[in-house]
Write an enzyme that holds these catalytic residues in place. Structure first.
Site, PDB file in Angstrom:
ATOM      1  N   VAL A  64      22.264   5.658  53.544  1.00 15.00           N
ATOM      2  CA  VAL A  64      23.540   6.290  53.189  1.00 15.00           C
ATOM      3  C   VAL A  64      23.991   5.506  51.953  1.00 15.00           C
ATOM      4  O   VAL A  64      24.546   4.417  52.075  1.00 15.00           O
ATOM      5  CB  VAL A  64      24.559   6.216  54.347  1.00 15.00           C
ATOM      6  CG1 VAL A  64      25.897   6.814  53.938  1.00 15.00           C
ATOM      7  CG2 VAL A  64      24.005   6.929  55.580  1.00 15.00           C
ATOM      8  N   PRO A  65      23.680   6.035  50.763  1.00 14.93           N
ATOM      9  CA  PRO A  65      23.657   5.230  49.538  1.00 14.93           C
ATOM     10  C   PRO A  65      25.012   4.878  48.923  1.00 14.93           C
ATOM     11  O   PRO A  65      25.372   5.339  47.838  1.00 14.93           O
ATOM     12  CB  PRO A  65      22.832   6.106  48.587  1.00 14.93           C
ATOM     13  CG  PRO A  65      23.116   7.496  49.030  1.00 14.93           C
ATOM     14  CD  PRO A  65      23.262   7.410  50.529  1.00 14.93           C
ATOM     15  N   CYS A  66      25.747   4.007  49.585  1.00 11.26           N
ATOM     16  CA  CYS A  66      27.029   3.565  49.042  1.00 11.26           C
ATOM     17  C   CYS A  66      26.831   2.756  47.758  1.00 11.26           C
ATOM     18  O   CYS A  66      27.764   2.619  46.972  1.00 11.26           O
ATOM     19  CB  CYS A  66      27.824   2.785  50.083  1.00 11.26           C
ATOM     20  SG  CYS A  66      26.974   1.378  50.784  1.00 11.26           S
ATOM     21  N   HIS A  67      25.606   2.265  47.528  1.00  8.80           N
ATOM     22  CA  HIS A  67      25.339   1.528  46.283  1.00  8.80           C
ATOM     23  C   HIS A  67      25.429   2.445  45.064  1.00  8.80           C
ATOM     24  O   HIS A  67      25.565   1.965  43.944  1.00  8.80           O
ATOM     25  CB  HIS A  67      23.961   0.838  46.343  1.00  8.80           C
ATOM     26  CG  HIS A  67      22.804   1.773  46.449  1.00  8.80           C
ATOM     27  ND1 HIS A  67      22.408   2.317  47.662  1.00  8.80           N
ATOM     28  CD2 HIS A  67      21.959   2.264  45.517  1.00  8.80           C
ATOM     29  CE1 HIS A  67      21.360   3.103  47.454  1.00  8.80           C
ATOM     30  NE2 HIS A  67      21.070   3.093  46.165  1.00  8.80           N
ATOM     31  N   ARG A  68      25.389   3.747  45.258  1.00  9.93           N
ATOM     32  CA  ARG A  68      25.469   4.712  44.154  1.00  9.93           C
ATOM     33  C   ARG A  68      26.910   5.053  43.771  1.00  9.93           C
ATOM     34  O   ARG A  68      27.141   5.882  42.900  1.00  9.93           O
ATOM     35  CB  ARG A  68      24.716   5.994  44.512  1.00  9.93           C
ATOM     36  CG  ARG A  68      23.227   5.772  44.695  1.00  9.93           C
ATOM     37  CD  ARG A  68      22.495   7.052  45.023  1.00  9.93           C
ATOM     38  NE  ARG A  68      21.118   6.746  45.412  1.00  9.93           N
ATOM     39  CZ  ARG A  68      20.393   7.488  46.231  1.00  9.93           C
ATOM     40  NH1 ARG A  68      20.901   8.587  46.750  1.00  9.93           N
ATOM     41  NH2 ARG A  68      19.167   7.132  46.535  1.00  9.93           N
TER      42      ARG A  68
END
Length: 158
Positions: free
Chosen positions: A121-125
Site C-alpha cells: 500500500v504505497p504511502c511512499h508515493r
C-alpha cells in the site's frame, strides 16, 4: 486463528512480515510482534519473495492476499494509495480530493502514518504539494530509495 511473523534482512534493512488468518496484515520495519509466533509460513515466504523481486526491479504488482484494518477514512486513503501507478507520486492534497475530502491533506498524512502494509500500500508515493518528501514511517531516506528504485525501473516493467 493463525498469527505469525518473520523478519528478513532486505536492501532497506530488516522488515517484518505479519500474517493473520491467511492474509498479510503488516509489512514494516523489523521488530518482534507481540502475540504472534515467529514462523516462516508459506504465505510469509511468498510475500518476501515478491518483495525481493520488487527491490530488484522485477515486480510492480503484488499478488499475495492482504487485509487492512483501520477507520473508514483510513481505509479510503489506503485504497486510493493503491491507485497511484508504480513510479509516480501524488500529493497529500490530491489523495484528499480523490476521496472527497479536498481539505484533508493533513488527515491523509495521518492515515499514511497508520498504514501497516508498507510498499504494498504505497504511502511512499505520496509527497507534499511542493514536491518535498516527508512523512515515512521507516525514514525519509528509505522513501527516497523506494521512489528512486521505481523511477529507475518504471520503463523496464510493463
Amino acid at each position: 486463528m493463525e498469527k505469525y511473523y518473520y523478519i528478513y534482512n532486505t536492501v532497506i534493512g530488516d522488515i517484518v512480515i505479519v500474517e493473520n488468518d491467511k492474509a498479510i496484515v503488516e509489512i514494516n520495519s523489523g521488530r518482534d510482534i507481540e502475540g504472534f509466533e515467529k514462523k516462516e509460513t508459506d504465505l510469509i515466504k511468498w510475500t518476501y519473495l515478491e518483495l525481493e523481486e520488487y527491490f530488484r526491479g522485477k515486480r510492480k504488482i503484488f499478488t499475495f492476499p492482504i487485509r487492512m484494518n483501520g477507520t473508514l477514512f483510513q481505509e479510503k486513503v489506503w485504497k486510493e494509495l493503491q491507485n497511484i501507478p508504480y513510479g509516480e507520486t501524488r500529493s497529500y492534497k490530491y489523495i484528499g480530493e480523490q476521496i472527497g475530502n479536498p481539505k484533508g491533506a493533513r488527515a491523509v498524512g495521518m492515515a499514511n502514518n497508520k498504514n501497516k502494509l508498507l510498499i504494498v500500500v504505497p504511502c511512499h508515493r505520496v509527497i507534499s504539494a511542493n514536491g518535498d518528501l516527508n512523512g515515512f514511517a521507516i525514514g525519509i531516506n528509505i522513501k527516497k530509495i523506494l521512489l528512486e528504485l521505481e523511477a529507475k525501473n518504471k520503463k523496464l516493467l510493463v
